[in-house]
Design an enzyme around this catalytic site. Structure first.
Site, PDB file in Angstrom:
ATOM      1  N   LYS A 205       1.000  -1.391  -0.162  1.00  0.00           N
ATOM      2  CA  LYS A 205      -0.059  -0.087  -0.116  1.00  0.00           C
ATOM      3  C   LYS A 205       0.924   0.977   0.003  1.00  0.00           C
ATOM      4  O   LYS A 205       0.810   2.299  -0.768  1.00  0.00           O
ATOM      5  CB  LYS A 205      -0.919  -0.029   1.196  1.00  0.00           C
ATOM      6  CG  LYS A 205      -1.921   1.086   1.230  1.00  0.00           C
ATOM      7  CD  LYS A 205      -2.714   0.983   2.473  1.00  0.00           C
ATOM      8  CE  LYS A 205      -3.649   2.377   2.723  1.00  0.00           C
ATOM      9  NZ  LYS A 205      -4.566   2.154   3.805  1.00  0.00           N
ATOM     10  N   GLU A 211      10.309  -4.668   4.656  1.00  0.00           N
ATOM     11  CA  GLU A 211      10.645  -6.294   4.261  1.00  0.00           C
ATOM     12  C   GLU A 211      10.229  -6.108   2.781  1.00  0.00           C
ATOM     13  O   GLU A 211      11.027  -7.159   2.146  1.00  0.00           O
ATOM     14  CB  GLU A 211       9.501  -6.889   5.183  1.00  0.00           C
ATOM     15  CG  GLU A 211       9.710  -7.413   6.697  1.00  0.00           C
ATOM     16  CD  GLU A 211       9.207  -6.027   7.536  1.00  0.00           C
ATOM     17  OE1 GLU A 211       8.903  -5.062   6.928  1.00  0.00           O
ATOM     18  OE2 GLU A 211       8.963  -6.337   8.579  1.00  0.00           O
ATOM     19  N   GLY A 266      -4.834  -1.753   4.817  1.00  0.00           N
ATOM     20  CA  GLY A 266      -4.146  -2.825   4.283  1.00  0.00           C
ATOM     21  C   GLY A 266      -4.991  -4.289   4.659  1.00  0.00           C
ATOM     22  O   GLY A 266      -5.176  -5.267   3.676  1.00  0.00           O
ATOM     23  N   ARG A 267      -5.316  -4.596   5.837  1.00  0.00           N
ATOM     24  CA  ARG A 267      -6.082  -5.800   6.189  1.00  0.00           C
ATOM     25  C   ARG A 267      -7.328  -5.861   5.638  1.00  0.00           C
ATOM     26  O   ARG A 267      -8.034  -6.978   6.004  1.00  0.00           O
ATOM     27  CB  ARG A 267      -5.906  -5.938   7.618  1.00  0.00           C
ATOM     28  CG  ARG A 267      -6.375  -4.913   8.480  1.00  0.00           C
ATOM     29  CD  ARG A 267      -6.281  -4.908  10.124  1.00  0.00           C
ATOM     30  NE  ARG A 267      -6.538  -3.973  10.785  1.00  0.00           N
ATOM     31  CZ  ARG A 267      -6.013  -2.866  10.917  1.00  0.00           C
ATOM     32  NH1 ARG A 267      -4.810  -2.810  10.159  1.00  0.00           N
ATOM     33  NH2 ARG A 267      -6.312  -1.752  11.387  1.00  0.00           N
ATOM     34  N   GLU A 352      -5.016  -6.908  14.578  1.00  0.00           N
ATOM     35  CA  GLU A 352      -4.583  -5.612  14.194  1.00  0.00           C
ATOM     36  C   GLU A 352      -5.465  -4.338  14.216  1.00  0.00           C
ATOM     37  O   GLU A 352      -5.178  -3.219  14.715  1.00  0.00           O
ATOM     38  CB  GLU A 352      -3.770  -5.689  12.817  1.00  0.00           C
ATOM     39  CG  GLU A 352      -2.849  -4.256  12.510  1.00  0.00           C
ATOM     40  CD  GLU A 352      -1.905  -4.416  11.329  1.00  0.00           C
ATOM     41  OE1 GLU A 352      -0.775  -4.879  11.443  1.00  0.00           O
ATOM     42  OE2 GLU A 352      -2.791  -4.196  10.177  1.00  0.00           O
ATOM     43  N   HIS A 383      -5.889 -33.463  17.370  1.00  0.00           N
ATOM     44  CA  HIS A 383      -4.618 -34.471  17.985  1.00  0.00           C
ATOM     45  C   HIS A 383      -3.769 -33.360  18.270  1.00  0.00           C
ATOM     46  O   HIS A 383      -2.532 -33.948  18.475  1.00  0.00           O
ATOM     47  CB  HIS A 383      -4.377 -35.374  16.975  1.00  0.00           C
ATOM     48  CG  HIS A 383      -5.442 -36.105  16.355  1.00  0.00           C
ATOM     49  ND1 HIS A 383      -5.654 -37.645  17.203  1.00  0.00           N
ATOM     50  CD2 HIS A 383      -6.353 -36.053  15.340  1.00  0.00           C
ATOM     51  CE1 HIS A 383      -6.796 -37.901  16.426  1.00  0.00           C
ATOM     52  NE2 HIS A 383      -7.122 -37.102  15.650  1.00  0.00           N
ATOM     53  N   LYS A 503       9.215  -1.082  13.997  1.00  0.00           N
ATOM     54  CA  LYS A 503       9.873  -0.518  13.071  1.00  0.00           C
ATOM     55  C   LYS A 503      11.096   0.235  13.005  1.00  0.00           C
ATOM     56  O   LYS A 503      11.975   0.002  12.249  1.00  0.00           O
ATOM     57  CB  LYS A 503       8.935   0.052  11.941  1.00  0.00           C
ATOM     58  CG  LYS A 503       7.903  -0.778  11.591  1.00  0.00           C
ATOM     59  CD  LYS A 503       6.995  -0.211  10.452  1.00  0.00           C
ATOM     60  CE  LYS A 503       5.745  -0.867  10.174  1.00  0.00           C
ATOM     61  NZ  LYS A 503       4.751  -0.162   9.212  1.00  0.00           N
TER      62      LYS A 503
HETATM   63  O1  F6P Z   1       3.179  -2.964   9.594  1.00  0.00           O
HETATM   64  C1  F6P Z   1       1.828  -3.016   9.641  1.00  0.00           C
HETATM   65  C2  F6P Z   1       1.438  -2.821   8.230  1.00  0.00           C
HETATM   66  O2  F6P Z   1       1.139  -1.475   8.042  1.00  0.00           O
HETATM   67  C3  F6P Z   1      -0.213  -3.577   7.992  1.00  0.00           C
HETATM   68  O3  F6P Z   1      -1.152  -2.942   8.542  1.00  0.00           O
HETATM   69  C4  F6P Z   1       0.014  -3.712   6.242  1.00  0.00           C
HETATM   70  O4  F6P Z   1      -0.917  -4.609   6.157  1.00  0.00           O
HETATM   71  C5  F6P Z   1       1.378  -4.103   6.010  1.00  0.00           C
HETATM   72  O5  F6P Z   1       2.178  -3.343   7.153  1.00  0.00           O
HETATM   73  C6  F6P Z   1       1.736  -3.959   4.892  1.00  0.00           C
HETATM   74  O6  F6P Z   1       1.927  -2.422   4.665  1.00  0.00           O
HETATM   75  P1  F6P Z   1       2.039  -2.152   3.013  1.00  0.00           P
HETATM   76  O7  F6P Z   1       1.093  -2.619   2.101  1.00  0.00           O
HETATM   77  O8  F6P Z   1       2.193  -0.756   2.935  1.00  0.00           O
HETATM   78  O9  F6P Z   1       3.228  -2.568   2.597  1.00  0.00           O
END
Ligand code: F6P
Length: 548
Positions: A205, A211, A266-267, A352, A383, A503
């Site tokens: 987003k 990452e 995002g979620r 979240e 199990h 972060k």
């Molecule tokens: O770090 C949390 C977050 O902001 C989530 O809410 C989001 O889904 C994820 O990181 C990824 O964010 P982006 O789509 O901006 O890379």
């Protein structure tokens, strides 16, 4: 008014003390129609919530709480595109992404539907080109491998749905996901693949998530090392983002970008362009079915009175156990192997969203908010951890999700799977008394060990068959449940400031790991750990390196 000062809350408090002595065995014995009267079908989903520690009075009191906390008005505000995400000054309009009628969907005086439909069309064109082999890589080979690089909401929904709908997917396309900054995932996913036949979807987003950017940069290197030419990027990378500037900076032409908007959390972004890998896997027609399923549940949630509203009922039951019975967690148990990432998806969805401890106006709450969400597909969990569900000391409300028809009919597997689902809900609810255990001839010393207390609540969520449409309904059901919980707790379910601190701290520690020079601001624990990592590290520190 503070939630716990509300008369509706206090009435529930009093009522919970009365009901604590009731047992599901007695509640069922007293009412032969309980299984039917405490069941509700919404669209294709039947939820049986009869195996909960509730009576008609409980539900009445819970609905009163929902009304008093303005659930209906907040629901209207969300669908109307009002900026209910107050800490980020944003609308919450994921429902527009799957809106199916000709009515406009407005926010900020602007109908978002033309742009939503244009992006869906662009996604469909791209997906068709990949699926038909028309999209050729830099060296003229068709694409066989699609790798989505994203994390959190830019990964979990697509992973969950691509797995859930694998049955409907084009099997000669290899759709994979990389999220972790641990290089192992990228290396293992790309192992043995031909870069000339591989296309990466960089999904973020913000297009700043460390990452994702780290993985994307390494993926680009992998492609360029093999194909040797910057111009290969255009054929092997597309982006999904709200941030065209950053996409351009990364080197992806914005004609290869699929846009979404800041009013998509995002979620909650699975039905935005973030769903591109899902569409590539299952095709645009199936993706359209998925959207229609979401829309059907959105409409149910938007229009049904609270008493007949499935997301509202599930949310209220969660509040009931979390706030009045001390339940710390909820377990999601899909009896379908294709749904093996469903609980993980709603771990982010719920935790979240509702893992907050201040109200919308910044007051510290004096009640519990979001529960811990966890789960695994049945029957594996039986199990592993069901022992604790049946005989442990904690109350863990469970959602059992099942399908009447199997997708893969094989012998009597599905009958056994379904029998296990039903059996577990029975066992949890009714248990086995000491008298029943004795009647089986069990030695007296073992009776306490083999007794099942029962009275452990569950919902059974039943669908006819796992299809794109029913999956859409199911996901929207949980999304709206989370929304209602947040409204009742008076928290903002749509921000996620709690992920920021880690972060920032990680950035400083990356530099310290690189230079081998711990900061004198560190605590003694971190310094000791850093020193040990340094001693054990296979990579020498770079003491003169610029801090980066
Ligand atoms: O770090 C949390 C977050 O902001 C989530 O809410 C989001 O889904 C994820 O990181 C990824 O964010 P982006 O789509 O901006 O890379």
């Amino acid at each position: 008014m503070n939630l716990t000062d509300r008369p509706e809350w206090q009435a529930l408090q009093t009522h919970s003390l009365q009901i604590k002595d009731a047992h599901l065995r007695d509640l069922f014995a007293a009412d032969a129609g309980r299984g039917v009267s405490f069941s509700l079908q919404a669209v294709d989903i039947l939820a049986d919530y009869s195996k909960n520690l509730i009576t008609d009075e409980t539900l009445e009191l819970l609905f009163k709480l929902a009304r008093a906390t303005q659930v209906e008005d907040m629901r209207r505000a969300m669908f109307a595109g009002e900026k209910i995400n107050t800490t980020e000054n944003r609308a919450v309009l994921h429902t527009a992404l799957r809106h199916q009628s000709d009515e406009p969907v407005m926010t900020d005086g602007h109908d978002v539907m033309p742009e939503v439909r244009a992006v869906l069309q662009k996604m469909a064109d791209f997906s068709n080109q990949i699926r038909s082999g028309q999209w050729l890589g830099h060296s003229g080979k068709p694409i066989k491998n699609i790798i989505n690089i994203g994390i959190g909401g830019s990964d979990l929904g697509p992973v969950m749905a691509t797995e859930a709908l694998k049955y409907y997917s084009q099997r000669d396309l290899n759709v994979q996901f990389v999220s972790n900054v641990d290089a192992t995932q990228l290396i293992e996913v790309t192992r043995g693949l031909d870069p000339a036949e591989t296309l990466f979807i960089i999904a973020s987003k913000t297009f700043t998530t460390d990452e994702t950017m780290t993985n994307a940069t390494s993926a680009r290197q992998w492609v360029l090392e093999a194909l040797g030419d910057e111009s290969a990027v255009a054929k092997h990378f597309v982006a999904v983002s709200t941030n065209s500037e950053k996409v351009r900076e990364f080197g992806i032409d914005t004609t290869n970008m699929f846009e979404f908007w800041d009013w998509v959390g995002g979620r909650y972004s699975m039905t935005s362009a973030i769903g591109l890998p899902i569409m590539v896997a299952i095709g645009p027609d199936n993706f359209q079915q998925l959207l229609e399923g979401f829309y059907a549940m959105d409409e149910h949630f938007k229009t049904a009175p609270l008493e007949q509203n499935l997301p509202v009922i599930l949310a209220l039951l969660s509040v009931w156990y979390g706030n009045f019975f001390g339940a710390e967690s909820e377990v999601i148990l899909p009896y379908d192997q294709y749904l093996h990432r469903f609980a993980a998806y709603f771990q982010q969805g719920n935790m979240e969203s509702n893992g907050k401890s201040v109200t919308k106006d910044g007051q510290v709450v004096n009640y519990h908010t979001g529960p811990v969400i966890w789960g695994e597909p049945g029957t594996n969990g039986q199990h592993a951890f069901y022992q604790l569900l049946h005989q442990g000391t904690r109350l863990i409300p469970a959602d059992f999700i099942g399908f009447a028809q199997p997708l893969n009919g094989l012998g009597n597997h599905h009958r056994k799977l379904t029998a296990n689902l039903l059996a577990q809900t029975q066992g949890l609810a009714f248990g086995k008394t000491a008298a029943e255990v004795r009647a089986d001839g069990v030695a007296e010393a073992l009776v306490p060990h083999r007794t099942f207390p029962g009275n452990r609540p569950s919902n059974t969520i039943l669908l006819p068959k796992l299809t794109p449409k029913t999956l859409g309904q199911l996901v929207a059901l949980y999304e709206h449940k989370i929304f209602v919980q947040g409204v009742i707790w008076n928290i903002n379910s749509f921000d996620q400031w709690g992920v920021e601190l880690g972060k920032v701290l990680a950035q400083g520690l990356v530099s310290q790991l690189k230079t081998g020079q711990p900061s004198d601001q560190n605590d003694s624990s971190t310094n000791n750990l850093l020193a040990t990592i340094q001693r054990w590290s296979s990579t020498p520190a770079e003491p003169d390196a610029a801090l980066s």
